[in-house]
Design a protein around this motif. Structure first.
Motif, PDB file in Angstrom:
ATOM      1  N   VAL A   1       0.810  -1.177   0.138  1.00 53.67           N
ATOM      2  CA  VAL A   1      -0.167   0.028   0.004  1.00 53.67           C
ATOM      3  C   VAL A   1       0.938   1.383   0.016  1.00 53.67           C
ATOM      4  O   VAL A   1       0.532   2.274  -0.597  1.00 53.67           O
ATOM      5  N   ALA A   2       1.865   1.089   0.827  1.00 53.86           N
ATOM      6  CA  ALA A   2       3.021   2.359   1.013  1.00 53.86           C
ATOM      7  C   ALA A   2       3.406   2.691  -0.623  1.00 53.86           C
ATOM      8  O   ALA A   2       3.706   3.952  -0.903  1.00 53.86           O
ATOM      9  N   VAL A   3       3.770   1.834  -1.507  1.00 55.87           N
ATOM     10  CA  VAL A   3       4.195   2.176  -2.745  1.00 55.87           C
ATOM     11  C   VAL A   3       3.089   2.452  -3.987  1.00 55.87           C
ATOM     12  O   VAL A   3       3.353   2.783  -4.922  1.00 55.87           O
ATOM     13  N   ALA A   4       2.110   1.608  -3.749  1.00 54.47           N
ATOM     14  CA  ALA A   4       1.044   1.264  -4.897  1.00 54.47           C
ATOM     15  C   ALA A   4      -0.347   1.859  -4.722  1.00 54.47           C
ATOM     16  O   ALA A   4      -1.190   1.946  -5.626  1.00 54.47           O
ATOM     17  N   GLY A   5      -0.666   2.269  -3.469  1.00 60.35           N
ATOM     18  CA  GLY A   5      -2.125   2.585  -2.953  1.00 60.35           C
ATOM     19  C   GLY A   5      -2.713   1.613  -2.598  1.00 60.35           C
ATOM     20  O   GLY A   5      -2.194   0.385  -2.558  1.00 60.35           O
ATOM     21  N   ALA A   6      -4.041   1.654  -2.551  1.00 57.30           N
ATOM     22  CA  ALA A   6      -4.915   0.623  -2.358  1.00 57.30           C
ATOM     23  C   ALA A   6      -5.536  -0.096  -3.413  1.00 57.30           C
ATOM     24  O   ALA A   6      -5.854   0.357  -4.434  1.00 57.30           O
ATOM     25  N   ILE A   7      -5.141  -1.326  -3.737  1.00 57.84           N
ATOM     26  CA  ILE A   7      -5.440  -2.043  -4.798  1.00 57.84           C
ATOM     27  C   ILE A   7      -6.125  -3.658  -4.455  1.00 57.84           C
ATOM     28  O   ILE A   7      -5.729  -4.479  -3.656  1.00 57.84           O
ATOM     29  N   GLY A   8      -7.574  -3.263  -4.362  1.00 55.64           N
ATOM     30  CA  GLY A   8      -8.348  -4.355  -3.722  1.00 55.64           C
ATOM     31  C   GLY A   8      -8.953  -5.494  -4.316  1.00 55.64           C
ATOM     32  O   GLY A   8      -8.583  -5.386  -5.529  1.00 55.64           O
ATOM     33  N   PHE A   9      -9.304  -6.494  -3.718  1.00 59.15           N
ATOM     34  CA  PHE A   9     -10.094  -7.725  -4.258  1.00 59.15           C
ATOM     35  C   PHE A   9      -8.953  -8.660  -4.746  1.00 59.15           C
ATOM     36  O   PHE A   9      -9.474  -9.856  -4.990  1.00 59.15           O
ATOM     37  N   VAL A  10      -7.547  -8.451  -5.031  1.00 59.63           N
ATOM     38  CA  VAL A  10      -6.769  -9.414  -5.477  1.00 59.63           C
ATOM     39  C   VAL A  10      -6.945 -10.602  -4.559  1.00 59.63           C
ATOM     40  O   VAL A  10      -6.609 -11.657  -4.827  1.00 59.63           O
ATOM     41  N   GLY A  11      -6.467 -10.139  -3.218  1.00 58.62           N
ATOM     42  CA  GLY A  11      -6.296 -11.109  -1.840  1.00 58.62           C
ATOM     43  C   GLY A  11      -7.489 -12.011  -1.630  1.00 58.62           C
ATOM     44  O   GLY A  11      -7.522 -12.911  -1.081  1.00 58.62           O
ATOM     45  N   LEU A  12      -8.739 -11.557  -2.268  1.00 55.25           N
ATOM     46  CA  LEU A  12      -9.974 -12.241  -2.148  1.00 55.25           C
ATOM     47  C   LEU A  12     -10.206 -13.029  -3.240  1.00 55.25           C
ATOM     48  O   LEU A  12     -10.613 -14.315  -2.942  1.00 55.25           O
ATOM     49  N   VAL A  13     -10.018 -12.574  -4.549  1.00 62.16           N
ATOM     50  CA  VAL A  13     -10.485 -13.418  -5.738  1.00 62.16           C
ATOM     51  C   VAL A  13      -9.553 -14.559  -5.765  1.00 62.16           C
ATOM     52  O   VAL A  13      -9.960 -15.734  -6.287  1.00 62.16           O
ATOM     53  N   VAL A  14      -8.317 -14.413  -5.957  1.00 65.58           N
ATOM     54  CA  VAL A  14      -7.199 -15.246  -6.402  1.00 65.58           C
ATOM     55  C   VAL A  14      -7.326 -16.718  -5.494  1.00 65.58           C
ATOM     56  O   VAL A  14      -7.324 -17.854  -5.913  1.00 65.58           O
ATOM     57  N   PRO A  15      -7.424 -16.535  -4.120  1.00 70.31           N
ATOM     58  CA  PRO A  15      -7.398 -17.760  -3.316  1.00 70.31           C
ATOM     59  C   PRO A  15      -8.767 -18.536  -3.742  1.00 70.31           C
ATOM     60  O   PRO A  15      -8.504 -19.829  -3.668  1.00 70.31           O
ATOM     61  N   HIS A  16      -9.640 -17.910  -3.980  1.00 73.44           N
ATOM     62  CA  HIS A  16     -10.814 -18.809  -4.407  1.00 73.44           C
ATOM     63  C   HIS A  16     -10.843 -19.317  -5.632  1.00 73.44           C
ATOM     64  O   HIS A  16     -11.467 -20.678  -5.977  1.00 73.44           O
ATOM     65  N   LEU A  17     -10.405 -18.737  -6.537  1.00 79.04           N
ATOM     66  CA  LEU A  17     -10.105 -19.526  -7.932  1.00 79.04           C
ATOM     67  C   LEU A  17      -9.101 -20.647  -7.959  1.00 79.04           C
ATOM     68  O   LEU A  17      -9.246 -21.659  -8.668  1.00 79.04           O
ATOM     69  N   LEU A  18      -7.949 -20.512  -6.978  1.00 73.74           N
ATOM     70  CA  LEU A  18      -6.924 -21.374  -6.896  1.00 73.74           C
ATOM     71  C   LEU A  18      -7.310 -22.796  -6.022  1.00 73.74           C
ATOM     72  O   LEU A  18      -6.713 -23.608  -6.011  1.00 73.74           O
ATOM     73  N   ARG A  19      -8.272 -22.493  -5.004  1.00 73.51           N
ATOM     74  CA  ARG A  19      -8.427 -23.539  -3.801  1.00 73.51           C
ATOM     75  C   ARG A  19      -8.856 -24.606  -4.409  1.00 73.51           C
ATOM     76  O   ARG A  19      -8.288 -25.726  -3.877  1.00 73.51           O
ATOM     77  N   PRO A  20      -9.685 -25.018  -5.508  1.00 68.13           N
ATOM     78  CA  PRO A  20      -9.880 -26.641  -5.653  1.00 68.13           C
ATOM     79  C   PRO A  20      -8.906 -27.077  -6.490  1.00 68.13           C
ATOM     80  O   PRO A  20      -8.923 -28.090  -6.647  1.00 68.13           O
ATOM     81  N   LEU A  21      -7.885 -26.358  -7.185  1.00 70.01           N
ATOM     82  CA  LEU A  21      -6.678 -26.734  -7.580  1.00 70.01           C
ATOM     83  C   LEU A  21      -5.835 -27.377  -6.593  1.00 70.01           C
ATOM     84  O   LEU A  21      -4.775 -28.374  -7.171  1.00 70.01           O
TER      85      LEU A  21
END
Length: 335
Positions: free
Chosen positions: A253-273
């Motif tokens: 966040v210090a260098v790129a600002g607020a970038i949301g939803f990446v940490g929410l979406v990615v684990p759900h997409l990969l969890r079944p794999l």
């Protein structure tokens, strides 16, 4: 079972790593003006001070490096927090450090320090993240339960959000207010190698702390009492997860600002794999987060919109519908 999962895990990690590499190269190639990356790289190697070498070194390389590092941090932290909280809706912002880091950067804007020297902004963000991290680590070190850590994170985010809104309200210049709002949207544009050098050590520390808790997260799926009976230190698990998340997310966040939803979406997409195993999900989500962030940043530059869209806006447009679909699915499963 282990004989089956090990090769598939290596294949998944290898495939995601290859995807990140492809997108990293694409990030170097994509820009507002054509650039011979091969020629620019040759000029850099041979010490020739050309325009192409300058653009590659000062603009595109830092952007690609930060895209991969920030995405890896967010994806890994999302998987770690969901595993620790045993909650599929947990995300990197749940510990409250992202809000504190944003507040620190906003105060650097508000005080005018950002106009004095270039790194005041990320340093302010790191200072805010450090204060929040110290509080969270003190709670984790005292044996505080997971639920209290969540409440502390909510309180930190609420306080940081209120103080950020206060700074915007009291800002003496509408131009400064606009600049703060744009930064809060999240972006990788106009970052330099100094930003990379400043944030990467903290991110790497966070990666190490979170990647080492995979076995503990797997045991935690059986319940806290069972995990403790297996020799897992719940206090140490919370300490590593919280400290790692704080370091990685705070630096991001210090260098790129607020970038949301990446940490929410990615684990759900990969969890079944990964067979729904939290420990196996950590590294996969890191690479998945890097791939998603790099892809979104490439899309930002390819879109025929000037000035370019903010990266945080694009990830929100991707993640918000996914989040609503997830809530709908969880509601139907509960019925």
């Amino acid at each position: 079972m282990s004989r089956f999962h090990a090769p598939s895990q290596r294949l998944l990690i290898g495939s995601l790593g290859a995807l990140v590499l492809v997108l990293f190269v694409a990030s170097l190639l994509i820009g507002y003006a054509p650039l011979d990356v091969g020629g620019a790289l040759s000029d850099l190697i041979h010490g020739r001070d050309t325009l192409g070498a300058l653009v590659l070194l000062q603009l595109r390389l830092p952007r690609a490096l930060l895209g991969a590092a920030v995405g890896f941090s967010l994806g890994l932290t999302g998987a770690a927090m969901q595993g620790l909280m045993r909650n599929p809706l947990a995300d990197p912002g749940i510990v409250g450090v992202s809000g504190a880091a944003a507040l620190g950067a906003v105060l650097a804007f508000y005080s005018g320090l950002a106009n004095v020297f270039a790194l005041a902004l990320p340093l302010g963000g790191l200072a805010g993240a450090a204060i929040a991290t110290a509080l969270l680590l003190a709670l984790a070190r005292n044996g505080t339960g997971t639920s209290l850590l969540i409440l502390a994170g909510v309180a930190l985010n609420s306080l940081a959000g209120a103080l950020t809104a206060l700074a915007l309200n009291l800002s003496p210049s509408p131009y400064a207010t606009l600049e703060i709002v744009f930064w809060l949207m999240g972006s990788l544009a106009d970052r330099s190698l100094d930003h990379v050098a400043l944030a990467l050590p903290f991110m790497a520390l966070g990666w190490v702390l979170m990647l080492r808790i995979g076995h503990g997260l797997d045991a935690l799926t059986l319940g806290e009492d069972t995990a403790a009976s297996m020799g897992i230190s719940l206090k140490g698990l919370r300490l590593s997860a919280t400290g790692g998340a704080a370091a990685a997310v705070g630096a991001s966040v210090a260098v790129a600002g607020a970038i949301g939803f990446v940490g929410l979406v990615v684990p759900h997409l990969l969890r079944p794999l990964v067979g729904h195993r939290p420990g196996r999900l950590l590294l996969a989500s890191g690479f998945g987060g890097a791939a998603l962030t790099l892809a979104a940043d490439c899309a930002v530059r390819l879109a025929p919109i000037r000035p370019e869209l903010k990266l945080g806006v694009v990830t929100a447009l991707i993640g918000a519908p996914f989040f609503l679909a997830l809530l709908w699915r969880l509601r139907r499963e509960a019925e």
